[in-house]
Each structure stands twice: as C-alpha cells, then as structure tokens.
Write a protein that holds these residues in place. Structure first.
Motif, PDB file in Angstrom:
ATOM      1  N   SER A 168       7.948   9.212  -3.117  1.00 48.64           N
ATOM      2  CA  SER A 168       6.495   9.178  -2.948  1.00 48.64           C
ATOM      3  C   SER A 168       5.813   8.008  -3.651  1.00 48.64           C
ATOM      4  CB  SER A 168       5.889  10.500  -3.447  1.00 48.64           C
ATOM      5  OG  SER A 168       6.237  10.731  -4.803  1.00 48.64           O
ATOM      6  N   ASN A 169       6.558   7.240  -4.460  1.00 49.26           N
ATOM      7  CA  ASN A 169       5.952   6.138  -5.216  1.00 49.26           C
ATOM      8  C   ASN A 169       6.938   4.980  -5.384  1.00 49.26           C
ATOM      9  OD1 ASN A 169       3.166   6.942  -6.395  1.00 49.26           O
ATOM     10  ND2 ASN A 169       4.429   8.766  -6.700  1.00 49.26           N
ATOM     11  N   ALA A 192       4.738   6.241   2.506  1.00 53.12           N
ATOM     12  CA  ALA A 192       5.406   7.182   1.605  1.00 53.12           C
ATOM     13  C   ALA A 192       4.727   8.545   1.651  1.00 53.12           C
ATOM     14  CB  ALA A 192       5.392   6.642   0.182  1.00 53.12           C
ATOM     15  N   PRO A 193       5.494   9.619   1.535  1.00 53.96           N
ATOM     16  CA  PRO A 193       4.907  10.961   1.532  1.00 53.96           C
ATOM     17  C   PRO A 193       4.066  11.209   0.286  1.00 53.96           C
ATOM     18  CG  PRO A 193       7.231  11.056   0.980  1.00 53.96           C
ATOM     19  CD  PRO A 193       6.963   9.643   1.390  1.00 53.96           C
ATOM     20  N   GLN A 194       3.271  12.244   0.303  1.00 59.01           N
ATOM     21  CA  GLN A 194       2.399  12.573  -0.823  1.00 59.01           C
ATOM     22  C   GLN A 194       3.168  13.065  -2.034  1.00 59.01           C
ATOM     23  OE1 GLN A 194      -1.037  12.118  -0.995  1.00 59.01           O
ATOM     24  NE2 GLN A 194      -0.649  10.974   0.898  1.00 59.01           N
ATOM     25  N   SER A 195       4.342  13.622  -1.800  1.00 56.80           N
ATOM     26  CA  SER A 195       5.154  14.119  -2.905  1.00 56.80           C
ATOM     27  C   SER A 195       6.629  13.961  -2.557  1.00 56.80           C
ATOM     28  CB  SER A 195       4.841  15.595  -3.197  1.00 56.80           C
ATOM     29  OG  SER A 195       5.126  16.400  -2.057  1.00 56.80           O
ATOM     30  N   GLY A 196       7.485  14.153  -3.561  1.00 51.83           N
ATOM     31  CA  GLY A 196       8.919  14.060  -3.323  1.00 51.83           C
ATOM     32  C   GLY A 196       9.539  12.859  -3.991  1.00 51.83           C
ATOM     33  N   TRP A 197      10.851  12.714  -3.802  1.00 52.62           N
ATOM     34  CA  TRP A 197      11.606  11.678  -4.507  1.00 52.62           C
ATOM     35  C   TRP A 197      11.153  10.264  -4.156  1.00 52.62           C
ATOM     36  CZ3 TRP A 197      14.371   7.634  -2.545  1.00 52.62           C
ATOM     37  CH2 TRP A 197      14.632   7.656  -1.170  1.00 52.62           C
ATOM     38  N   ASN A 228       0.814  -1.220   0.000  1.00 54.92           N
ATOM     39  CA  ASN A 228       0.000   0.000   0.000  1.00 54.92           C
ATOM     40  C   ASN A 228       0.848   1.271   0.000  1.00 54.92           C
ATOM     41  OD1 ASN A 228      -2.395  -1.633   0.215  1.00 54.92           O
ATOM     42  ND2 ASN A 228      -1.959  -1.841   2.401  1.00 54.92           N
ATOM     43  N   ASN A 229       1.901   1.253  -0.810  1.00 53.90           N
ATOM     44  CA  ASN A 229       2.818   2.385  -0.933  1.00 53.90           C
ATOM     45  C   ASN A 229       3.476   2.755   0.394  1.00 53.90           C
ATOM     46  OD1 ASN A 229       3.938   4.009  -3.027  1.00 53.90           O
ATOM     47  ND2 ASN A 229       2.929   5.804  -2.179  1.00 53.90           N
ATOM     48  N   GLY A 230       3.756   1.725   1.175  1.00 56.81           N
ATOM     49  CA  GLY A 230       4.434   1.917   2.445  1.00 56.81           C
ATOM     50  C   GLY A 230       5.253   0.680   2.770  1.00 56.81           C
ATOM     51  N   LYS A 289       9.840   9.024  -7.608  1.00 56.77           N
ATOM     52  CA  LYS A 289       8.768  10.014  -7.590  1.00 56.77           C
ATOM     53  C   LYS A 289       7.654   9.674  -8.557  1.00 56.77           C
ATOM     54  CE  LYS A 289      11.281  13.136 -10.747  1.00 56.77           C
ATOM     55  NZ  LYS A 289      11.886  14.483 -10.874  1.00 56.77           N
ATOM     56  N   SER A 290       7.914   8.765  -9.492  1.00 59.22           N
ATOM     57  CA  SER A 290       6.883   8.359 -10.441  1.00 59.22           C
ATOM     58  C   SER A 290       7.365   7.131 -11.212  1.00 59.22           C
ATOM     59  CB  SER A 290       6.548   9.493 -11.418  1.00 59.22           C
ATOM     60  OG  SER A 290       7.666   9.802 -12.239  1.00 59.22           O
ATOM     61  N   GLY A 291       6.471   6.571 -11.964  1.00 56.53           N
ATOM     62  CA  GLY A 291       6.808   5.438 -12.829  1.00 56.53           C
ATOM     63  C   GLY A 291       5.542   4.688 -13.199  1.00 56.53           C
ATOM     64  N   PRO A 292       5.538   3.919 -14.292  1.00 54.35           N
ATOM     65  CA  PRO A 292       6.646   3.762 -15.238  1.00 54.35           C
ATOM     66  C   PRO A 292       6.798   4.958 -16.177  1.00 54.35           C
ATOM     67  CG  PRO A 292       4.755   2.455 -15.939  1.00 54.35           C
ATOM     68  CD  PRO A 292       4.374   3.086 -14.627  1.00 54.35           C
ATOM     69  N   PRO A 293       7.933   5.085 -16.874  1.00 51.15           N
ATOM     70  CA  PRO A 293       9.118   4.239 -16.731  1.00 51.15           C
ATOM     71  C   PRO A 293       9.775   4.460 -15.374  1.00 51.15           C
ATOM     72  CG  PRO A 293       9.648   6.125 -18.099  1.00 51.15           C
ATOM     73  CD  PRO A 293       8.165   6.192 -17.851  1.00 51.15           C
ATOM     74  N   PHE A 294      10.429   3.421 -14.858  1.00 46.63           N
ATOM     75  CA  PHE A 294      11.002   3.468 -13.516  1.00 46.63           C
ATOM     76  C   PHE A 294      12.439   3.978 -13.572  1.00 46.63           C
ATOM     77  CE2 PHE A 294       7.836   0.016 -13.692  1.00 46.63           C
ATOM     78  CZ  PHE A 294       6.918   0.517 -12.788  1.00 46.63           C
TER      79      PHE A 294
END
Length: 360
Positions: free
Chosen positions: A92-93, A85-90, A62-64, A115-120
């Motif tokens: 966050s995902n 994980a925080p809502q934003s930042g390096w 669950n993103n944690g 911070k996002s992905g994909p791409p990872f």
C-alpha cells in the motif's frame, strides 16, 4: 451582370489567395533539433525498453505505477497510470523502481512496495500482468514474490527490491537486491540474489547469493549496498550492471558482473566475474545509478539510460539522463564518461528522421 462578374472575380481571387496561403504553410520548414542535452526529464530509477518501434517508459508516481509510450527515445509520449496501490496491505506504500517486461504475450511489471515507512523495512517485490498485449491495457495483481529462503512459507519472506528478469538458454531468471535475513532497521547491507523462475510471476527453487558489497569500490561509506541490477546481453555474453555505494550520495556508481562463458549456469556464483566501477559520476555529474539499456530507433546504436543527483547534497533529488555507449574489443561495454548538462548530444540514430517524417 456587373454584380455577377464582380462576385465571380471575388470568389476566384479568394480561392487563389487561400490556395497560396495553404501552400506557403505546407512548404514552411519545420525546425527540428538534431541534438539534446541532459537531463531529459525529472525522475529516478529509469526503466526504458523498446518493443518494435515504441519506447515504453515505466515509473512510479502518486503511489502508483504509470507507463509512457513514444516513438522517440528522448521525449515521453502518452502517459497512462496502469496501477494504483491499494488502501491497505503489504503493497500500500513506498512504490519503488518498477520495471516492465514483455514476456509471452503479456506485459509484466516488477516493483517494490511496503506497508509503511520509514523505516523501510517492509519492502517486498510484487508483479502485475497485463490482460492483453497492449501496454495500456488493464493489469491484474499477481501478488508478492517469495524472495526468502523458505519457498513454501511466504510468512518468512525477506526484504527485496529492484527486481529484473532475463532469459538464458530457454530459462527465465530473476535478479534482485535483498537482505541476508529480515531485519528491524533499514540500515542493513544489501546483496544481489538470483533465482530461476517457474513462470513470469513465481520463483522456482531457492534464491542464490550472487554478489555482496566487499570490493573497495563497493564499500567505504555509511552503508554497503549492491542494488539496481540490470541485465545487458550482447554477442552471446551476459552482463549484470548494478549500483553500489549509497544512492543518496554522490559516490553512487555502476559495477559489472560478467558470466564467464555463454553456456555457464548463471545460478553458480563462481561462474561470474566482478569488475568496477564501470560507470560513475565526475566533477559535473553526481551519483549515477540504476540504469537501463535500449537500442536507437534504427537499432544501430546502444544507449544507457540512468539517473543522477541534481547536486551534491545528500538526498534523492534526481533526474534522468541518457547517452550512447560503445563496446570494447573483448566484447565488454564501454560506457565512457557521464556527460555534463552543458554538452550537446547528437540524438539517437534514426530519431530525427522519424520526427521529420512525422512518424511518431
């Protein structure tokens, strides 16, 4: 008078009846399985470690990040989420493959995130530290580790996942999977790097390239990968068991690096020899990968914990397995053959007795 005698007889009879019923329940034999079959539970990148008589299982969900504490190897115990994980930042995902280590009175969790992905392409490594020696305590975020080539410039950090740590001759080292340079595609070969640590939450000096996917059993698929390094120490010898080939394919397998001599400098790549594969799938078990190692409850046996694919379809639908392994005469590990789901396995030595005695 008659009513008193009848009441007394009723109370006495009820006491005997209740007493007999309780004794019967207490003497009833409890059925405890002495074997188990793989898989033991769903999941991937299993990290199981033992502290005292507790088994600590660390995993992302669950993103944690959550941990379980149990007296039994084959069964999870109480579970607690220790970080979200925080809502934003390096970070966050994309929380991947956390590991938890007890170092100098604190628990440290090493994890990959982006911070996002994909791409990872944004994956970096972060560290959490417990505030007490209790694995269920609160944790503080110690930040991102600089796994690039410029230690004084975090802005030039480089992709890094699957970090593990180990002590050797009084020094602490980190090993992880990373890229040679930052890329804009996740279809990038992965290598193993090693670096000394200043402390459990910061690196010292510069990273050293330890292993690249170049042997025949590390290559041949769509992407050449070295990842999931895990340290195994036995009788003065140091091994790094790591995963190669593609994690989403049935060819995913385990390879071994061995430090040639116990007193060698682990930061010198020439001091390591490579051998493989040392553990791989078969016609019934697919894509074995990302292992960890623990002792049985009575410390008499060595066990390998690993994940495998649920089928041969490319993807990351995986579950967690475990089996005992032995040692060869030359001191190297012998992991044997990955055990099929239909095979009954004797539970780790000491676990059945612990459960029978209620000590869990």
């Amino acid at each position: 008078m008659h009513r008193f005698l009848l009441l007394s007889l009723f109370i006495f009879t009820s006491f005997i009846s209740c007493h007999h019923k309780t004794t019967s329940q207490e003497n009833k034999a409890v059925q405890i399985d002495e074997t188990f079959t793989n898989p033991v539970w769903d999941g991937a990148d299993p990290w199981l470690t033992k502290q005292g008589d507790n088994y600590i299982y660390c995993f992302s969900a669950n993103n944690g990040i959550s941990v379980s504490r149990s007296k039994l190897m084959t069964k999870k115990g109480e579970v607690k989420e220790i970080w979200q994980a925080p809502q934003s930042g390096w970070n966050s995902n994309c929380i991947w493959a956390p590991e938890i280590h007890f170092i100098e009175g604190h628990w440290y969790v090493y994890y990959a995130a982006g911070k996002s992905g994909p791409p990872f392409i944004h994956q970096r490594t972060g560290v959490l530290r417990s505030k007490t020696d209790d694995v269920f305590s609160d944790y503080e975020d110690m930040g991102m580790l600089n796994t690039g080539d410029e230690p004084n410039d975090i802005s030039k950090n480089i992709w890094a996942i699957d970090m593990t740590v180990f002590k050797h001759q009084g020094k602490l080292y980190a090993v992880w999977s990373g890229w040679l340079k930052q890329m804009d595609t996740d279809a990038t070969p992965q290598h193993l790097f090693i670096q000394e640590m200043e402390n459990p939450y910061s690196l010292k000096g510069k990273r050293v390239l330890l292993s690249s996917p170049e042997e025949s059993w590390e290559t041949g698929g769509p992407l050449n990968i070295n990842e999931g390094p895990e340290v195994l120490q036995h009788a003065g010898q140091i091994f790094i068991i790591y995963s190669c080939r593609e994690s989403w394919l049935k060819q995913y397998r385990q390879v071994m690096l061995q430090l040639k001599h116990p007193n060698d400098d682990p930061l010198n790549p020439e001091n390591w020899t490579k051998k493989g594969p040392v553990f791989e799938g078969n016609e019934k078990v697919f894509g074995v990968g990302h292992v960890s190692f623990v002792k049985s409850p009575d410390d008499s046996e060595d066990w390998i914990i690993y994940h495998s694919k649920k089928d041969t379809v490319p993807g990351w639908d995986r579950d967690v397995r475990m089996q005992q392994f032995l040692w060869n005469e030359d001191g190297t590990p012998n992991f044997g053959k990955a055990t099929a789901a239909s095979v009954e396995i004797k539970r780790p030595s000491g676990e059945v007795e612990m459960e029978k005695n209620g000590n869990f």
